[in-house]
Design a protein around this motif. Sequence first.
Motif, PDB file in Angstrom:
ATOM      1  N   LYS A   1      46.618  46.178  33.069  1.00  0.00           N
ATOM      2  CA  LYS A   1      45.302  45.509  32.956  1.00  0.00           C
ATOM      3  C   LYS A   1      44.884  45.312  31.606  1.00  0.00           C
ATOM      4  O   LYS A   1      44.830  46.358  30.857  1.00  0.00           O
ATOM      5  N   GLN A   2      44.322  44.238  31.270  1.00  0.00           N
ATOM      6  CA  GLN A   2      43.434  43.982  30.084  1.00  0.00           C
ATOM      7  C   GLN A   2      41.912  44.396  30.109  1.00  0.00           C
ATOM      8  O   GLN A   2      41.388  43.847  31.138  1.00  0.00           O
ATOM      9  N   ILE A   3      41.281  45.309  29.367  1.00  0.00           N
ATOM     10  CA  ILE A   3      39.951  45.652  29.648  1.00  0.00           C
ATOM     11  C   ILE A   3      39.056  45.665  28.289  1.00  0.00           C
ATOM     12  O   ILE A   3      39.792  45.563  27.105  1.00  0.00           O
ATOM     13  N   PRO A   4      37.895  45.513  28.472  1.00  0.00           N
ATOM     14  CA  PRO A   4      37.013  45.732  27.016  1.00  0.00           C
ATOM     15  C   PRO A   4      37.487  47.131  26.494  1.00  0.00           C
ATOM     16  O   PRO A   4      37.735  48.076  27.102  1.00  0.00           O
TER      17      PRO A   4
ATOM     18  N   ASP B   1      44.954  32.380  38.234  1.00  0.00           N
ATOM     19  CA  ASP B   1      44.260  31.411  38.755  1.00  0.00           C
ATOM     20  C   ASP B   1      42.910  31.580  39.017  1.00  0.00           C
ATOM     21  O   ASP B   1      42.445  32.715  39.082  1.00  0.00           O
ATOM     22  N   ASP B   2      42.375  30.449  38.766  1.00  0.00           N
ATOM     23  CA  ASP B   2      40.495  30.519  38.882  1.00  0.00           C
ATOM     24  C   ASP B   2      40.461  31.321  40.237  1.00  0.00           C
ATOM     25  O   ASP B   2      39.385  31.999  40.117  1.00  0.00           O
ATOM     26  N   ALA B   3      41.224  30.789  41.336  1.00  0.00           N
ATOM     27  CA  ALA B   3      40.836  31.514  42.595  1.00  0.00           C
ATOM     28  C   ALA B   3      40.935  33.054  42.634  1.00  0.00           C
ATOM     29  O   ALA B   3      40.444  33.960  43.352  1.00  0.00           O
ATOM     30  N   PHE B   4      41.657  33.610  41.634  1.00  0.00           N
ATOM     31  CA  PHE B   4      41.941  35.324  41.679  1.00  0.00           C
ATOM     32  C   PHE B   4      40.697  36.132  40.932  1.00  0.00           C
ATOM     33  O   PHE B   4      40.617  36.908  40.699  1.00  0.00           O
ATOM     34  N   GLU B   5      39.675  35.067  40.264  1.00  0.00           N
ATOM     35  CA  GLU B   5      38.768  35.712  39.178  1.00  0.00           C
ATOM     36  C   GLU B   5      37.708  36.344  40.112  1.00  0.00           C
ATOM     37  O   GLU B   5      37.353  35.942  41.217  1.00  0.00           O
ATOM     38  N   ASN B   6      37.119  37.193  39.610  1.00  0.00           N
ATOM     39  CA  ASN B   6      35.978  37.949  40.009  1.00  0.00           C
ATOM     40  C   ASN B   6      36.170  38.618  41.507  1.00  0.00           C
ATOM     41  O   ASN B   6      35.554  38.647  42.473  1.00  0.00           O
ATOM     42  N   GLY B   7      37.424  39.150  41.539  1.00  0.00           N
ATOM     43  CA  GLY B   7      37.825  40.043  42.674  1.00  0.00           C
ATOM     44  C   GLY B   7      37.355  41.240  42.572  1.00  0.00           C
ATOM     45  O   GLY B   7      36.745  41.713  41.705  1.00  0.00           O
ATOM     46  N   ASP B   8      37.850  42.077  43.700  1.00  0.00           N
ATOM     47  CA  ASP B   8      37.541  43.472  43.445  1.00  0.00           C
ATOM     48  C   ASP B   8      39.027  44.054  43.709  1.00  0.00           C
ATOM     49  O   ASP B   8      39.789  43.621  43.425  1.00  0.00           O
ATOM     50  N   HIS B   9      38.759  45.584  43.933  1.00  0.00           N
ATOM     51  CA  HIS B   9      40.136  46.416  43.786  1.00  0.00           C
ATOM     52  C   HIS B   9      40.926  45.890  45.090  1.00  0.00           C
ATOM     53  O   HIS B   9      41.984  46.169  44.948  1.00  0.00           O
TER      54      HIS B   9
ATOM     55  N   ILE C   1      53.547  43.215  35.089  1.00  0.00           N
ATOM     56  CA  ILE C   1      52.607  42.409  35.763  1.00  0.00           C
ATOM     57  C   ILE C   1      51.346  42.609  35.536  1.00  0.00           C
ATOM     58  O   ILE C   1      50.678  43.576  35.421  1.00  0.00           O
ATOM     59  N   SER C   2      50.522  41.504  35.125  1.00  0.00           N
ATOM     60  CA  SER C   2      48.941  41.641  35.076  1.00  0.00           C
ATOM     61  C   SER C   2      48.267  40.591  35.691  1.00  0.00           C
ATOM     62  O   SER C   2      48.878  39.422  35.760  1.00  0.00           O
ATOM     63  N   LEU C   3      47.386  40.780  36.336  1.00  0.00           N
ATOM     64  CA  LEU C   3      46.363  39.984  36.982  1.00  0.00           C
ATOM     65  C   LEU C   3      45.169  39.635  36.107  1.00  0.00           C
ATOM     66  O   LEU C   3      44.360  40.543  35.854  1.00  0.00           O
ATOM     67  N   GLY C   4      44.998  38.423  35.622  1.00  0.00           N
ATOM     68  CA  GLY C   4      43.955  38.260  34.724  1.00  0.00           C
ATOM     69  C   GLY C   4      44.048  36.743  34.092  1.00  0.00           C
ATOM     70  O   GLY C   4      44.768  35.914  34.722  1.00  0.00           O
ATOM     71  N   LYS C   5      43.300  36.676  33.190  1.00  0.00           N
ATOM     72  CA  LYS C   5      43.188  35.320  32.483  1.00  0.00           C
ATOM     73  C   LYS C   5      44.232  35.260  31.654  1.00  0.00           C
ATOM     74  O   LYS C   5      44.900  36.166  31.322  1.00  0.00           O
ATOM     75  N   GLU C   6      44.245  33.934  30.978  1.00  0.00           N
ATOM     76  CA  GLU C   6      45.468  33.810  30.098  1.00  0.00           C
ATOM     77  C   GLU C   6      45.328  35.140  28.595  1.00  0.00           C
ATOM     78  O   GLU C   6      46.539  35.062  28.327  1.00  0.00           O
ATOM     79  N   SER C   7      44.438  35.293  28.486  1.00  0.00           N
ATOM     80  CA  SER C   7      44.323  36.352  27.576  1.00  0.00           C
ATOM     81  C   SER C   7      44.992  37.684  27.672  1.00  0.00           C
ATOM     82  O   SER C   7      45.343  38.469  26.891  1.00  0.00           O
ATOM     83  N   ALA C   8      45.371  38.122  29.049  1.00  0.00           N
ATOM     84  CA  ALA C   8      45.890  38.978  29.196  1.00  0.00           C
ATOM     85  C   ALA C   8      47.270  39.054  28.815  1.00  0.00           C
ATOM     86  O   ALA C   8      48.098  39.978  28.948  1.00  0.00           O
ATOM     87  N   GLN C   9      47.889  37.875  28.403  1.00  0.00           N
ATOM     88  CA  GLN C   9      49.210  37.856  27.677  1.00  0.00           C
ATOM     89  C   GLN C   9      49.397  39.210  26.737  1.00  0.00           C
ATOM     90  O   GLN C   9      50.376  39.260  26.755  1.00  0.00           O
ATOM     91  N   ALA C  10      48.160  39.164  26.063  1.00  0.00           N
ATOM     92  CA  ALA C  10      48.262  40.294  24.815  1.00  0.00           C
ATOM     93  C   ALA C  10      48.425  41.703  25.648  1.00  0.00           C
ATOM     94  O   ALA C  10      49.497  42.189  24.933  1.00  0.00           O
TER      95      ALA C  10
END
Lengths: 268, 322
Positions: free
Chosen positions: A8-11, A92-100, A65-74
Amino acid sequence: MHFVICAKQIPDPDTPPSAFKIDETKNEVVPAPGISPVLSQFDGIAAEAALRIKEKVGDVKITVISLGKESAQAAIKQVLAMGADEGLLLEDDAFENGDHYTTALVLSEAIKKLGDVDAVFCGRQAADWDMGQVGLGIAQLLEMPCAIIGKDVDISDGKMTVQRVLLDGFETVEMPLPAVVTVSNELGEPRYPKLQQIMQAAKKTVNKWSLADFENLEATQVGEQGRKLKLEKLFIPASDSEVEIIEGESAQEQASALVSRLKDAKIL
Amino acid sequence: MTKNILVVGEFNQDGLSETTAELLTGASSLSSGGSVSIVLLGAGSQEKAQSSFSYGATKAYTIDNESFSEFLPDKWAIAVNDIYEKEKPDLILLEQSTVGRDLGPRLAFKLNSAVAMDCVSIESDDAGFKATRPCFGGNARATYSYSASPAVATVRAKSFEAKTQGNENGEVVQIDLAADSKVSVINREEVATEGLKLTDAPIVLCGGRGLGGPEGFDMIQELANVIGTDKAAIGSSRAACDLGWYPVANQVGLTGKVVNPDLYVGIAVSGASQHMAGCSGSKSIIAINKDPEANMFKSARWGIVGDYKEVVPALIEAIKSS
């Protein structure tokens, strides 16, 4: 064998607290200017655990595997540079703002779709929300055995052996493959990729799957629509502490002054 | 609106754990007159169930059976799920412990619901439950509501206050259940904590990376000795543990132990937020650090800016002569 690392990519958690800001109208963390997001530290350690086993037993393919935005490529590229073989971005836009729950659901469906996965490696918790439940959730949804907070992981004879860190000790458990393990910092530092590995990683395949690639998933089950935990409020707790710096000509003077404060407060 | 709540209890030979007593007390106020039940697993659970009634439980489910004495999370999840089906609670509470952090998510996913981990407060209103928990390494707090039932939450120690409710009686329901685990425990070693436990100590002295080496902890041990080893225990930051300077079992922070002592002394600890997540509940904090910008000063009541190699020996002398 085929291993999966969930990344996962995080702040950046090393953002100084003074630069940590929240937009309370959106319940979102405001990215600190000039500080790039990073691979969650525990996920790097999970990758390290998987790579150590690959080095030992040889014939292993590792998919990150990463679930995230395009930036998660990094984040994916970083694990590829460490030595993973292939990347998979679930975007996918549909995957955004999900929970655990929705995160574990999509990841588990992806692992199912890969088909031949023997072991799943996750960090003990993502260093942003600090929940520590996605690894367990994947295991529960895929009906795999799971051991959490591992400091040492080994695989042989179709079994995974995990030495776990407990609050007051250690425990060694064994479970049949396929299995899920979550890994903690006691395992050791993740390897630092060499320049040549970073260049090789740029050439490795990163596949992308969107919601349409999952026959079993509906838009209502994932992302914001699928949430079972609703974030009502995200805030920075108020601090009422005003520090008194004990001054003095010498350490002895400071120490005596501090001890008398503690006596006055009946702490000593 | 009344709510039914199930507490997954923990106990040892001395009785119910303190946090379980806290959860029962919290549950009885959150239930607004609904039922509060407890599940206790393993040999001796029937006997221990009695004391749960004085903290507000009205019913105790027990599997008083040696085969459940060892905590095997997948097996325990089957048992608690079975009791969930009997009781259909609106909320399941667990301790944020070795048991809770493994069992909580398993239960939530098994029940197709949601869990909030490591909560510091739970509230209840007509709309349901709200759970508040630290996140972003302790920099922020998040309050969640649940859009699935049952709500599941693991709760940090001392989030509720344990109070006896003046009731001694309740129903004990002994369950017969057999379940298997896919996981076998080959070895379990408890790290023997000599004397005072870190989480029980009224004073915690904590060393960090700024000590520069393991010998810094010898100096902290001397300080603990003059304060009294019945009062002071020693903790370590994650950085110092990772460097091998102090045992992992004494790690304070998000991924180690959470302590709430009367006095917490951070010695050469920078006070990264993931560390503060483990000690910010302390009544008073002292920061000793040569870097005046160290984050720990922001949470401290008293601070000394200086080299610990000078300050700690001076403190030892000052306490001796006081």
